[in-house]
Every structure is written in C-alpha cells, then in structure tokens.
Design a protein around this motif. Structure first.
Motif, PDB file in Angstrom:
ATOM      1  N   TYR A 178       0.827  -1.209   0.000  1.00  0.00           N
ATOM      2  CA  TYR A 178       0.000   0.000   0.000  1.00  0.00           C
ATOM      3  C   TYR A 178       0.859   1.255   0.000  1.00  0.00           C
ATOM      4  N   VAL A 181       2.746   2.826  -3.100  1.00  0.00           N
ATOM      5  CA  VAL A 181       2.045   3.753  -3.995  1.00  0.00           C
ATOM      6  C   VAL A 181       2.305   5.160  -3.471  1.00  0.00           C
ATOM      7  N   ARG A 187      -3.556   6.231  -3.571  1.00  0.00           N
ATOM      8  CA  ARG A 187      -3.611   5.086  -2.657  1.00  0.00           C
ATOM      9  C   ARG A 187      -4.757   5.216  -1.665  1.00  0.00           C
TER      10      ARG A 187
END
Length: 383
Positions: A178, A181, A187
């Motif tokens: 996650y 990004v 994100r």
C-alpha cells in the motif's frame, strides 16, 4: 520515588523503538472497558435473579450490550499500529523477524491463560476430557472457528484473537504494498474504495453473518480503517488536522458506533466512517488526545491483552457466586454494586498477571536483529 511512581514506572508500556504513542494505549482502554462491562452485564442476566426491566433500564442495558464495538476498535488499532512503520520512507519488510517477534510477544501468555481456562473446566467436569482436549488444541492453534464454527468453549473471547492472527499474517505484505504507492490521493482513494467494496462483497456473499463474520472475511474493513488512519497520521490532510471540533464529535462517534453496529448495509457504511472518525479524534482532538494519554488510562490500556484474556473467567466465577444470594436489588442496583466489587478484582489480578506473565515477553529478545531492522523495532514492539 513513591510506591505509586514505582508502580507506574513498572507498568507503563515501554516500546522497543523508544517511541510511545500514549493515545494508542488510551484507545485500547476505550476498547477494553466496554467489553468488560458488556460481559459483566451478560453474566448478571445469566446468573442473576432480576425483576422486569423498566424502559430506561432496558436502554441502559442495550447501550452496555454494545460493548462489542470495543473489539472492532481493537481491530482498527491493529491496522494502525502494524501498518504505521511502513508509512515511512525507505521502509523494508523482514517477515521472519516480524513473525518471530509476534510469536514471542503474544503466544506464551495466550497459551498460559488458555491452559488455565481448560484446567478449570477439567476440574469442574464441564465437558468430557476428550472433547475438552480437542477444543483446547483448536483454541491454542487459532483454528477453533475453522473446525467448530462457534466460539471456543475454553474462552469465548478467543474468537477475536483468531481474526487478529489472520490479519497479522497478511498485514506486512498489504501495508508494504500500500505505501509503495507514492501518490497520496491515489492510494487513499483505492483504500477507501476497497473498504466500501469489501463491505458490499461481504453482504453479497454473506460474510457478515456467522460463521464467516468471526473470520477476517467478516472483519477486514475494521483493520483497513486502521491502515487509512495510519496514513493520515503520518501524512496529515490539512483540513482534517485543523478541524476544530474533533473533541466535540468524539462522544457522538462512540454513540454512532453503538447504534450502527448491525447487519444492515447502510449502517455498516456509517459504522466504518465513524470508526475512522474516532481514530482521527484521538489523534487530532486537543483534549481527547490528552485525556487518552493520561498515565492511568494509558497503563490500563497498555495491559489490555491480559485484561482481555482474564476478565471473562473472573466474571463467570464472580457472578455465579453472588447469584446464590438471590434477588437483592433492582437491575441498576445489582449491576452497580456488583461492578464496584468486581472491577477492582479484575484490575488487581490483571496488574499482577501483566507484570509477571505478559510483560516479560514484551522485552527485546534479540537486540542486534531488531536494531538493524527499523521496521522490526517500530512494528513489532507495539503489540
């Protein structure tokens, strides 16, 4: 140094990283207390001899019964704590160190208390020894829901720890990916869409119902809310950080959580928004953060794992004992007096158990490996 100061120094959480977030332990306090009240209320009805409740007493009982929201707050805290280190620049993933530290931190106390519960049931001859053994093995391996599709007879609260373990195994990979990004807007938009998309999938597949709701499939959005809160904590959005009314909405968000914990789709969306708001209130609320960071609140919140594992057997024993005295007051009277007696017992036993059973496993086991791994230092110290 006074006795109280010595005790405070011994009990306050001391993360290996050296960075303590007192408001997080304050949130843990906020999570564990409603759970204890809920289970006390349930045992009063289970063992007590109560008169018919009046209208306002039913409302009090209903609000106390919403104590399960504390478990969902715990899930969000786990998402926050386990993902926060990955939000920093140049974060790395050392899964072996991560698993080692998690095992050292949570497994020994868990096995100890589950064994104690099983031995009590064995002495009481509550179940045949063979049946008890299989339930025990399923409980300590976090597979009870998998094999039995019901809460453990050893200690029913263990269901949430099974869900936690499922998330722990996946959290480093998800959080690392996650935060790779780099676009904040991209994100965060993807995560918000993922949270609400998963809720839709839950309701479409029936994962919000038993037996699936006692698994990560049924609880994942709460953890993802914690991940989003960690992102907003590390890289704040100006209008969120500068919002002046976080202190005012904190209590309103708690009530919203209580009244939107249902199986209805619309209320589930509102529940997750309120859960995120609650975390942000704890972070950015000027007075809320201070209150949650008070030393005694932080200490109690810091030993929530011991409290969580111990409180239900203690409540079972206590309320089954006082039930022998029959009906000696109305609902509010019995609840109030019983809590005045049992809460100090629970907290005293938990202080002793935390200091001598749980706390030793919170200490750093491998100085060299954790010092060389900043993610190990940051993530793994905040169980």
């Amino acid at each position: 140094m006074s006795l109280f100061q010595n005790l405070k120094s011994e009990l306050i959480r001391k993360p290996n990283s050296g960075k303590h977030l007192p408001f997080v332990d304050g949130l843990r306090f906020l999570a564990i207390v409603p759970v204890i009240f809920q289970h006390a209320n349930e045992r009063l009805f289970k063992y007590g001899n109560l008169p018919e409740l009046k209208g306002w007493e039913e409302q009090v009982s209903f609000l106390i019964s919403r104590g399960t929201i504390g478990v969902f707050i715990f899930f969000a805290i786990s998402g926050f704590i386990l993902s926060l280190p990955f939000s920093r620049e140049n974060s790395k993933l050392n899964y072996k160190t991560y698993l080692k530290r998690r095992w050292q931190r949570i497994e020994p106390p868990f096995i100890f208390w589950m064994t104690c519960c099983a031995l009590i049931l064995l002495v009481m001859q509550a179940y045949p020894i063979g049946e008890l053994l299989w339930h025990y093995l399923a409980t300590v391996t976090y597979t009870h829901q998998l094999f039995y599709q019901e809460y453990s007879i050893i200690n029913p609260v263990a269901w949430s720890l099974e869900v936690e373990i499922q998330f722990y195994l996946l959290a480093p990979f998800f959080a690392f990916a996650y935060f790779q990004v780099r676009s904040l807007a991209k994100r965060r938009s993807l995560l918000i869409a993922g949270i609400f998309g998963w809720i839709l999938l839950q309701h479409g597949m029936g994962w919000h119902l038993q037996p699936w709701k006692a698994t990560l499939l049924g609880q994942l959005p709460h953890f993802l809310v914690g991940v989003l809160a960690a992102d907003l904590y590390q890289k704040p959005v100006k209008w969120i950080r500068d919002f002046r009314f976080w202190d005012l909405v904190f209590s309103l968000l708690l009530l919203t959580l209580a009244y939107t914990w249902t199986e209805e789709l619309g209320k589930t969306f509102l529940f997750e928004l309120s859960l995120l708001g609650l975390l942000l209130s704890a972070i950015y609320g000027r007075y809320t953060s201070r209150i949650l960071s008070l030393s005694w609140i932080s200490i109690i919140g810091g030993m929530c794992y011991t409290l969580y594992l111990m409180h239900l057997p203690l409540l079972e024993g206590y309320y089954s004992f006082i039930a022998r005295f029959g009906q000696w007051s109305g609902y509010i009277g019995q609840l109030s007096i019983s809590l005045i007696i049992v809460l100090p017992i629970i907290f005293l036993c938990s202080v002793i158990a935390f200091r001598w059973i749980e706390q030793p496993f919170m200490k750093k086991k491998d100085q060299k490996s954790l010092r060389s791994n900043p993610i190990g230092k940051q993530v793994l110290s905040k169980a």
